[in-house]
Motif scaffolding. Structure first.
Motif, PDB file in Angstrom:
ATOM      1  N   PRO A   1       0.803  -1.233   0.000  1.00  0.00           N
ATOM      2  CA  PRO A   1       0.000   0.000   0.000  1.00  0.00           C
ATOM      3  C   PRO A   1       0.830   1.275   0.000  1.00  0.00           C
ATOM      4  CG  PRO A   1      -0.802  -1.564   1.642  1.00  0.00           C
ATOM      5  CD  PRO A   1       0.534  -2.067   1.179  1.00  0.00           C
ATOM      6  N   THR A   2       2.133   1.158   0.256  1.00  0.00           N
ATOM      7  CA  THR A   2       2.979   2.361   0.315  1.00  0.00           C
ATOM      8  C   THR A   2       3.715   2.637  -0.993  1.00  0.00           C
ATOM      9  OG1 THR A   2       4.966   1.200   1.097  1.00  0.00           O
ATOM     10  CG2 THR A   2       3.361   1.901   2.767  1.00  0.00           C
ATOM     11  N   CYS A   3       3.596   1.750  -1.968  1.00  0.00           N
ATOM     12  CA  CYS A   3       4.355   1.893  -3.219  1.00  0.00           C
ATOM     13  C   CYS A   3       3.718   2.959  -4.108  1.00  0.00           C
ATOM     14  CB  CYS A   3       4.408   0.557  -3.945  1.00  0.00           C
ATOM     15  SG  CYS A   3       5.253   0.642  -5.551  1.00  0.00           S
ATOM     16  N   VAL A   4       4.468   3.980  -4.433  1.00  0.00           N
ATOM     17  CA  VAL A   4       3.953   5.094  -5.246  1.00  0.00           C
ATOM     18  C   VAL A   4       3.569   4.631  -6.641  1.00  0.00           C
ATOM     19  CG1 VAL A   4       4.574   7.286  -6.357  1.00  0.00           C
ATOM     20  CG2 VAL A   4       5.141   6.886  -3.951  1.00  0.00           C
ATOM     21  N   LEU A   5       4.450   3.844  -7.279  1.00  0.00           N
ATOM     22  CA  LEU A   5       4.172   3.402  -8.647  1.00  0.00           C
ATOM     23  C   LEU A   5       2.926   2.527  -8.692  1.00  0.00           C
ATOM     24  CD1 LEU A   5       5.188   3.528 -11.575  1.00  0.00           C
ATOM     25  CD2 LEU A   5       6.448   1.412 -11.136  1.00  0.00           C
ATOM     26  N   ALA A   6       2.796   1.625  -7.724  1.00  0.00           N
ATOM     27  CA  ALA A   6       1.616   0.758  -7.674  1.00  0.00           C
ATOM     28  C   ALA A   6       0.342   1.577  -7.537  1.00  0.00           C
ATOM     29  CB  ALA A   6       1.745  -0.224  -6.505  1.00  0.00           C
ATOM     30  N   ASN A   7       0.356   2.549  -6.668  1.00  0.00           N
ATOM     31  CA  ASN A   7      -0.842   3.359  -6.407  1.00  0.00           C
ATOM     32  C   ASN A   7      -1.206   4.265  -7.570  1.00  0.00           C
ATOM     33  OD1 ASN A   7      -1.995   2.932  -3.621  1.00  0.00           O
ATOM     34  ND2 ASN A   7       0.173   3.184  -3.092  1.00  0.00           N
ATOM     35  N   ILE A   8      -0.216   4.889  -8.188  1.00  0.00           N
ATOM     36  CA  ILE A   8      -0.537   5.819  -9.270  1.00  0.00           C
ATOM     37  C   ILE A   8      -1.017   5.081 -10.510  1.00  0.00           C
ATOM     38  CG2 ILE A   8       1.799   6.016 -10.261  1.00  0.00           C
ATOM     39  CD1 ILE A   8      -0.802   8.858  -9.835  1.00  0.00           C
TER      40      ILE A   8
ATOM     41  N   TYR B   1      -5.780   3.552 -13.726  1.00  0.00           N
ATOM     42  CA  TYR B   1      -6.622   2.498 -14.303  1.00  0.00           C
ATOM     43  C   TYR B   1      -8.079   2.691 -13.898  1.00  0.00           C
ATOM     44  CZ  TYR B   1      -8.843  -2.040 -14.886  1.00  0.00           C
ATOM     45  OH  TYR B   1      -9.720  -3.037 -15.217  1.00  0.00           O
ATOM     46  N   LEU B   2      -8.317   3.094 -12.639  1.00  0.00           N
ATOM     47  CA  LEU B   2      -9.687   3.223 -12.135  1.00  0.00           C
ATOM     48  C   LEU B   2     -10.340   4.563 -12.457  1.00  0.00           C
ATOM     49  CD1 LEU B   2      -9.409   1.606  -8.576  1.00  0.00           C
ATOM     50  CD2 LEU B   2     -10.665   0.708 -10.550  1.00  0.00           C
ATOM     51  N   CYS B   3      -9.552   5.534 -12.880  1.00  0.00           N
ATOM     52  CA  CYS B   3     -10.063   6.898 -13.031  1.00  0.00           C
ATOM     53  C   CYS B   3     -11.316   6.986 -13.904  1.00  0.00           C
ATOM     54  CB  CYS B   3      -8.984   7.824 -13.591  1.00  0.00           C
ATOM     55  SG  CYS B   3      -8.142   8.737 -12.300  1.00  0.00           S
ATOM     56  N   SER B   4     -11.274   6.347 -15.063  1.00  0.00           N
ATOM     57  CA  SER B   4     -12.405   6.463 -15.986  1.00  0.00           C
ATOM     58  C   SER B   4     -13.567   5.575 -15.584  1.00  0.00           C
ATOM     59  CB  SER B   4     -11.963   6.102 -17.411  1.00  0.00           C
ATOM     60  OG  SER B   4     -11.444   4.792 -17.444  1.00  0.00           O
ATOM     61  N   ALA B   5     -13.279   4.473 -14.883  1.00  0.00           N
ATOM     62  CA  ALA B   5     -14.336   3.512 -14.556  1.00  0.00           C
ATOM     63  C   ALA B   5     -14.977   3.779 -13.197  1.00  0.00           C
ATOM     64  CB  ALA B   5     -13.760   2.096 -14.583  1.00  0.00           C
ATOM     65  N   ASP B   6     -14.174   4.174 -12.209  1.00  0.00           N
ATOM     66  CA  ASP B   6     -14.685   4.315 -10.847  1.00  0.00           C
ATOM     67  C   ASP B   6     -13.827   5.324 -10.098  1.00  0.00           C
ATOM     68  OD1 ASP B   6     -15.682   4.078  -8.306  1.00  0.00           O
ATOM     69  OD2 ASP B   6     -15.736   1.881  -8.307  1.00  0.00           O
TER      70      ASP B   6
ATOM     71  N   MET C   1      -9.553   7.726  -6.100  1.00  0.00           N
ATOM     72  CA  MET C   1      -9.047   8.829  -5.278  1.00  0.00           C
ATOM     73  C   MET C   1      -8.157   8.372  -4.118  1.00  0.00           C
ATOM     74  SD  MET C   1      -9.605  11.562  -6.751  1.00  0.00           S
ATOM     75  CE  MET C   1      -8.906  12.545  -5.418  1.00  0.00           C
ATOM     76  N   PRO C   2      -8.539   7.351  -3.340  1.00  0.00           N
ATOM     77  CA  PRO C   2      -7.649   6.921  -2.249  1.00  0.00           C
ATOM     78  C   PRO C   2      -6.282   6.452  -2.749  1.00  0.00           C
ATOM     79  CG  PRO C   2      -9.854   6.011  -1.960  1.00  0.00           C
ATOM     80  CD  PRO C   2      -9.818   6.615  -3.319  1.00  0.00           C
ATOM     81  N   LEU C   3      -6.266   5.811  -3.913  1.00  0.00           N
ATOM     82  CA  LEU C   3      -5.002   5.343  -4.485  1.00  0.00           C
ATOM     83  C   LEU C   3      -4.131   6.521  -4.907  1.00  0.00           C
ATOM     84  CD1 LEU C   3      -6.500   2.434  -6.606  1.00  0.00           C
ATOM     85  CD2 LEU C   3      -4.981   2.153  -4.631  1.00  0.00           C
ATOM     86  N   LEU C   4      -4.751   7.499  -5.529  1.00  0.00           N
ATOM     87  CA  LEU C   4      -4.009   8.682  -5.962  1.00  0.00           C
ATOM     88  C   LEU C   4      -3.466   9.446  -4.759  1.00  0.00           C
ATOM     89  CD1 LEU C   4      -6.480   9.873  -8.762  1.00  0.00           C
ATOM     90  CD2 LEU C   4      -4.352   8.585  -9.072  1.00  0.00           C
ATOM     91  N   GLU C   5      -4.259   9.544  -3.716  1.00  0.00           N
ATOM     92  CA  GLU C   5      -3.814  10.227  -2.501  1.00  0.00           C
ATOM     93  C   GLU C   5      -2.683   9.459  -1.831  1.00  0.00           C
ATOM     94  OE1 GLU C   5      -4.535  13.156  -1.238  1.00  0.00           O
ATOM     95  OE2 GLU C   5      -5.802  13.573  -2.987  1.00  0.00           O
ATOM     96  N   ALA C   6      -2.767   8.131  -1.844  1.00  0.00           N
ATOM     97  CA  ALA C   6      -1.703   7.312  -1.262  1.00  0.00           C
ATOM     98  C   ALA C   6      -0.392   7.522  -2.000  1.00  0.00           C
ATOM     99  CB  ALA C   6      -2.106   5.838  -1.295  1.00  0.00           C
ATOM    100  N   ALA C   7      -0.463   7.601  -3.320  1.00  0.00           N
ATOM    101  CA  ALA C   7       0.740   7.849  -4.121  1.00  0.00           C
ATOM    102  C   ALA C   7       1.346   9.207  -3.785  1.00  0.00           C
ATOM    103  CB  ALA C   7       0.399   7.772  -5.604  1.00  0.00           C
TER     104      ALA C   7
END
Length: 469
Positions: free
Chosen positions: A49-56, A61-66, A71-77
């Motif tokens: 959950p702390t990996c920037v590349l994984a989160n961004i 990937y989810l931006c257009s679908a959900d 948002m939580p993934l982008l904020e984590a990155a």
């Protein structure tokens, strides 16, 4: 560095999780191979959950679908950016620009150029940049991006297919064929390379060769995304259509290879509908829609669902035609008004860029209703679909709008026939082996130049007999 691992490209990623890196690498493969398992990237932030590349990457990937899940993934990155590697920071910056609601496409391209200068092995960022260039209608920039990284990727899978496609869009067909064949030698299962070679064969009116090549390659397509699978079959159907194969053959491809994709539980319907509509419009222009029974009506009924609106401009333009053509004018008007509203909220620069897209949408709406005179007023008498790449369509996908325009000119009276004949002759200079264009020319000449009409008709007849008969 302690706590750092390297991804497929050899670039450092701040994670201690092998599973996280494995999911990222699997995602890279899915993107480049047009696979249907791109959701594998969602595993990466679960593993770390702390990996920037994984989160961004997962967030994009989810931006257009959900967007709510994104948002939580982008904020984590963003929250872990200081601990990220220099590579991760640049990827974050590029994707953050791309997902901005009022992004400047030119800035996004410049950021990709910078990223690829420093990290030239990152072919997923190259693909991301090329998609952006495609929607900008800037094949020249797309070629520039590939050529920038080609020296360090000469033996890699996918790179030559990525070079071939923008070369096609620039009309450099010999160069495109050479690049695609080189890519095929490296990886004979690269569907984007298959696609590029088919484009070349199709443009050069080598329809039988194109069909044989694609049907041989099709055994490797089962793992492709709904778009790529049905799009490659769309090309096959077009080759049958343009090569004057029986309309039933085209219908069979529609039924068995395009529409049937919807039976898969992991299908993406919107991607299927784009190719289905693109084929049915071609059939309609050629007067063969009756062979397809009620398929257009069935498809239009599906597309009255607003869930499929505003996903792609190209799809919206085709949906407008389908809805208005099948009598659902009120729904078409609602979609068109929504497109106008969306453009009004864009930046001034983006509004100006999308002006032509809206014009094409309005034309298709009028054409679908049978209002040819109004449709021609919108486009004028100097229309060329190649100027409308901003909707996110290739030259081959756009070409049907030239056919629509020409047929409207031919059906609108003697005054417009001169413009129609000039447009047909312009198309024939590019694709002399297309029977349909010669039939259009025959029709254009039939009211005034009987001798020329006879010549055009004989040329059409000879070509019709040459391909699949």
């Amino acid at each position: 560095m302690e706590g750092f691992k390297v991804d497929k490209w050899g670039y450092e990623v701040n994670t201690s999780s092998d599973s996280c890196i494995s999911a990222i690498n699997s995602y890279y493969h899915q993107v480049l191979s047009y696979g249907r398992e791109r959701s594998v990237i969602l595993e990466a932030p679960k593993q770390d959950p702390t990996c920037v590349l994984a989160n961004i990457l997962a967030g994009q990937y989810l931006c257009s679908a959900d967007s709510s899940r994104a948002m939580p993934l982008l904020e984590a990155a963003k929250s872990r950016l200081e601990q990220a590697s220099s590579y991760e920071k640049v990827v974050f910056e590029v994707i953050n620009c791309l997902i901005s609601p009022n992004r400047d496409d030119d800035v996004a391209v410049e950021l990709h150029l910078k990223l690829l200068k420093d990290f030239p092995r990152d072919l997923v960022s190259l693909k991301r940049a090329q998609v952006l260039c495609f929607y900008m209608g800037r094949a020249d920039l797309s070629v520039k991006l590939v050529e920038q990284v080609l020296p360090v990727n000469k033996g890699e899978s996918y790179i030559y297919g990525m070079l071939a496609f923008p070369l096609l869009e620039l009309g450099r067909y010999a160069d495109a064929e050479e690049a695609a064949k080189k890519g095929f030698e490296i990886d004979s299962e690269d569907a984007w390379t298959h696609h590029a070679l088919c484009h070349v064969y199709q443009y050069e009116c080598r329809f039988k060769e194109a069909v044989q090549f694609m049907e041989e390659c099709s055994r490797t397509w089962s793992s492709l995304s709904s778009f790529m699978y049905t799009h490659n079959w769309w090309h096959v159907a077009l080759c049958y259509l343009e090569g004057h194969s029986p309309m039933e053959k085209v219908r069979d491809v529609y039924d068995q290879k395009i529409w049937k994709e919807l039976e898969r539980i992991d299908a993406s319907p919107a991607e299927v509908y784009l190719n289905a509509l693109g084929l049915l419009l071609r059939v309609y222009v050629r007067g063969g829609i009756n062979v397809f029974g009620d398929r257009l009506k069935i498809l239009a009924n599906r597309l009255s669902d607003k869930a499929f609106w505003y996903l792609e401009w190209h799809l919206d333009v085709l949906v407008l035609w389908a809805l208005s053509c099948t009598g659902d004018v009120s729904k078409a008007e609602e979609l068109l008004e929504g497109l106008r509203s969306r453009i009004s909220k864009m930046t001034k620069k983006k509004r100006e860029q999308m002006r032509r897209a809206l014009l094409l949408a309005e034309m298709q709406f009028e054409y679908g209703k049978g209002e040819n005179e109004r449709a021609l007023e919108l486009l004028g008498h100097t229309f060329d679909a190649v100027d409308y790449k901003i909707i996110g369509a290739s030259d081959e996908q756009l070409d049907v709008f030239n056919e629509v325009w020409i047929t409207m000119l031919l059906n609108s009276g003697q005054a417009t026939k001169v413009a129609a004949i000039q447009a047909i002759e312009k198309q024939l200079k590019k694709r002399e082996g297309t029977p349909f264009l010669w039939r259009l020319l025959e029709k254009g000449y039939s009211m005034s130049k009987q001798e020329e009409a006879i010549v055009a008709g004989k040329k059409a007849q000879a070509l019709e007999a040459a391909y699949f008969n």
